[in-house]
Every structure is written in C-alpha cells, then in structure tokens.
Design a protein around this motif. Structure first.
Motif, PDB file in Angstrom:
ATOM      1  N   LYS A 203      65.190  31.644 -82.574  1.00  0.00           N
ATOM      2  CA  LYS A 203      66.536  31.080 -82.693  1.00  0.00           C
ATOM      3  C   LYS A 203      66.551  29.927 -83.712  1.00  0.00           C
ATOM      4  O   LYS A 203      67.438  29.846 -84.568  1.00  0.00           O
ATOM      5  CB  LYS A 203      66.977  30.595 -81.303  1.00  0.00           C
ATOM      6  N   LEU A 204      65.551  29.053 -83.618  1.00  0.00           N
ATOM      7  CA  LEU A 204      65.466  27.928 -84.563  1.00  0.00           C
ATOM      8  C   LEU A 204      65.296  28.439 -85.993  1.00  0.00           C
ATOM      9  O   LEU A 204      65.901  27.919 -86.928  1.00  0.00           O
ATOM     10  CB  LEU A 204      64.302  27.005 -84.201  1.00  0.00           C
ATOM     11  N   GLU A 205      64.462  29.467 -86.150  1.00  0.00           N
ATOM     12  CA  GLU A 205      64.254  30.064 -87.485  1.00  0.00           C
ATOM     13  C   GLU A 205      65.566  30.607 -88.023  1.00  0.00           C
ATOM     14  O   GLU A 205      65.911  30.412 -89.187  1.00  0.00           O
ATOM     15  CB  GLU A 205      63.257  31.229 -87.387  1.00  0.00           C
TER      16      GLU A 205
ATOM     17  N   GLU B 162      68.513  29.716 -87.314  1.00  0.00           N
ATOM     18  CA  GLU B 162      69.427  28.614 -87.645  1.00  0.00           C
ATOM     19  C   GLU B 162      68.956  27.834 -88.868  1.00  0.00           C
ATOM     20  O   GLU B 162      69.626  26.896 -89.305  1.00  0.00           O
ATOM     21  CB  GLU B 162      69.524  27.656 -86.443  1.00  0.00           C
TER      22      GLU B 162
ATOM     23  N   GLN C 271      66.383  25.923 -89.039  1.00  0.00           N
ATOM     24  CA  GLN C 271      65.850  24.615 -88.610  1.00  0.00           C
ATOM     25  C   GLN C 271      64.549  24.288 -89.328  1.00  0.00           C
ATOM     26  O   GLN C 271      63.618  25.086 -89.336  1.00  0.00           O
ATOM     27  CB  GLN C 271      65.607  24.690 -87.099  1.00  0.00           C
ATOM     28  N   GLN C 272      64.489  23.115 -89.937  1.00  0.00           N
ATOM     29  CA  GLN C 272      63.263  22.677 -90.592  1.00  0.00           C
ATOM     30  C   GLN C 272      62.275  22.171 -89.548  1.00  0.00           C
ATOM     31  O   GLN C 272      62.680  21.589 -88.547  1.00  0.00           O
ATOM     32  CB  GLN C 272      63.570  21.520 -91.561  1.00  0.00           C
TER      33      GLN C 272
ATOM     34  N   PHE D 284      58.166  21.971 -83.923  1.00  0.00           N
ATOM     35  CA  PHE D 284      59.624  21.956 -83.820  1.00  0.00           C
ATOM     36  C   PHE D 284      60.158  21.024 -82.735  1.00  0.00           C
ATOM     37  O   PHE D 284      61.318  21.118 -82.355  1.00  0.00           O
ATOM     38  CB  PHE D 284      60.142  23.384 -83.560  1.00  0.00           C
TER      39      PHE D 284
END
Ligand code: A2P
Length: 219
Positions: free
Chosen positions: A173-175, A177, A179-180, A195
């Motif tokens: 999900k973070l990927e 979005e 997300q750094q 993360f």
C-alpha cells in the motif's frame, strides 16, 4: 455425481522442498542478523516495544517459526471458509495439484509482528491465486493480484501467521502511494528501506529461487 464428499485441506499452497527450506531459512537468518546489527536499526528499537534490552533485540529469537515453509494460496479450513469449494474446483487447482514450481523470492521484510519473504508470482502461478485475496485483506484498497504472496519466516509471540500477508500488504500500500522510505541503505543482499513503525523491507539485488510442490496441507 459422486456420493463421496470432497475432502478439503486446511490450506493450499506451494510447499518448499527440504533443500529450499534450508536455503531460505539461511538467507532469512542472514537478513535478520545484518539488520539487527545496523545502527540505523538500533535507532528505531523503540518500534519493537519492550523487546529491546540495553544490548538490543535478537531478531532471530524474537520471531518464532514452526512447521514447513510454504506460500499459502488459499486458506480453506477443511472447507469451512466461504469460497473453499469454488477454489477446489478451479481448473488450475486440479491441473497443477502435486506439480513442481520454482518460486521467486524478491525480498525479505519484518514488522514488530512478523518476518516474511516476499514472493513474486509468474502469470502461470497467478492462476492459482484466489481472485479476492487482496480485497479480503484490505477491502478499501485496489492492490495488485498476487501482491499478498509471501512465505512466513516467523511470528512474534502470540501473533498468528495470517498476519504476515497483512503486514506485506501494508508495504504494498505504501509503495502504491509512492511513500518515500524514511531511511534507505545498500547492504550485502540488497536495498534496505525503513518505513516507520518497525517496518523494514529488503529488496534483493538477486531473487532467491526456491523449489516447491503445489498442494493441500491436511494436518
Ligand atoms: P501464512 O500463509 O501467512 O503463513 P494456521 O496454522 O493458523 O491454521 O495457518 C496455516 C497457514 O494458513 C498459515 O501458513 C497461515 O498464514 C495461513 N492462514 C491462516 N489463516 C488464514 C487466513 N484467514 N487467510 C489466509 N491465510 C491464512
């Protein structure tokens, strides 16, 4: 029609051969050892709550592992789970039952709850992946088919193995979005990213290939 009732397994999946299990455990251990010794990791011990002593956390002891290494496709709980019958009747499931497959491990990850290997499925392997696996885990997200595929390497005390796939989807999900990472470092095995909240993902420079047999588990 047959009068005999179908016998459903506890779950279906790809089961690693003895040799591939040793190989994967070794790679996983190397990852945990390297990570545990990094200053970057030590800065974030707090993420693991009370587990960190003055000298740190022994990640290999923190995660407990039981049973044969495998990548679950469908959890059917002996037929009790909704969709168990549909899954058992899939052409691919019938065709590939007891077939050998090579799986590609593309990364290793940990969270305060679980340690796992990320599995990258081929199109053929995706035929065995349940259509709603990601949706079932994260109903409000549209995550790629097969992105939950993993091998549980260990769980923290009192955490169920099912959690590993859910934790992997948090990374996915973070990927998605964009997300750094809060920290990034090249280590021996690959590119390590942090993360937050104890979430560490190692993207391997080279996939680890493991030999498996697809089938059902009937303990
Ligand atoms: P995983 O595939 O993440 O390792 P248990 O021993 O708890 O009955 O589980 C057997 C296997 O099935 C485990 O490997 C576990 O997690 C997986 N599993 C258990 N429950 C579920 C579930 N509700 N959904 C998907 N997989 C599950």
């Amino acid at each position: 029609g047959s009068l005999e009732e179908a016998v459903y397994p506890l779950f279906y999946g790809w089961f690693l051969t003895h040799k591939s299990q040793s190989h994967t455990k070794e790679k996983g251990k190397k990852f945990l050892k390297t990570l545990g010794e990094l200053d970057e990791f030590k800065e974030h011990w707090d993420d693991f709550g009370g587990a960190a002593s003055e000298t740190g956390i022994n990640l290999e002891e923190y995660f407990e592992r039981k049973g044969i290494l495998h990548c679950t496709t469908e959890y059917s709980d002996y037929g009790k789970v909704k969709g168990a019958q549909e899954y058992a009747e899939l052409e691919a499931v019938k065709k590939f039952y007891s077939t050998a497959f090579c799986l590609q491990i593309s990364g290793f990850f940990i969270t305060p709850r679980t340690a796992g290997a990320r599995v990258q499925l081929t199109d053929k392997q995706l035929e065995l992946w349940p259509a709603d696996s990601e949706k079932e885990a994260m109903p409000s997200e549209e995550l790629p088919h097969g992105s939950r595929a993993h091998i549980t390497l260990g769980c923290a005390k009192d955490v169920e193995p099912k959690q590993t796939g859910l934790d992997l989807l948090e990374f996915v999900k973070l990927e998605k979005e964009g997300q750094q990472a809060l920290a990034e470092k090249d280590i021996d095995q690959g590119k390590l990213r942090y993360f937050g909240k104890g979430m560490w993902m190692l993207e391997l420079y080279e996939n680890v290939t493991v030999k498996t047999i697809f089938g059902g588990f009937y303990p």
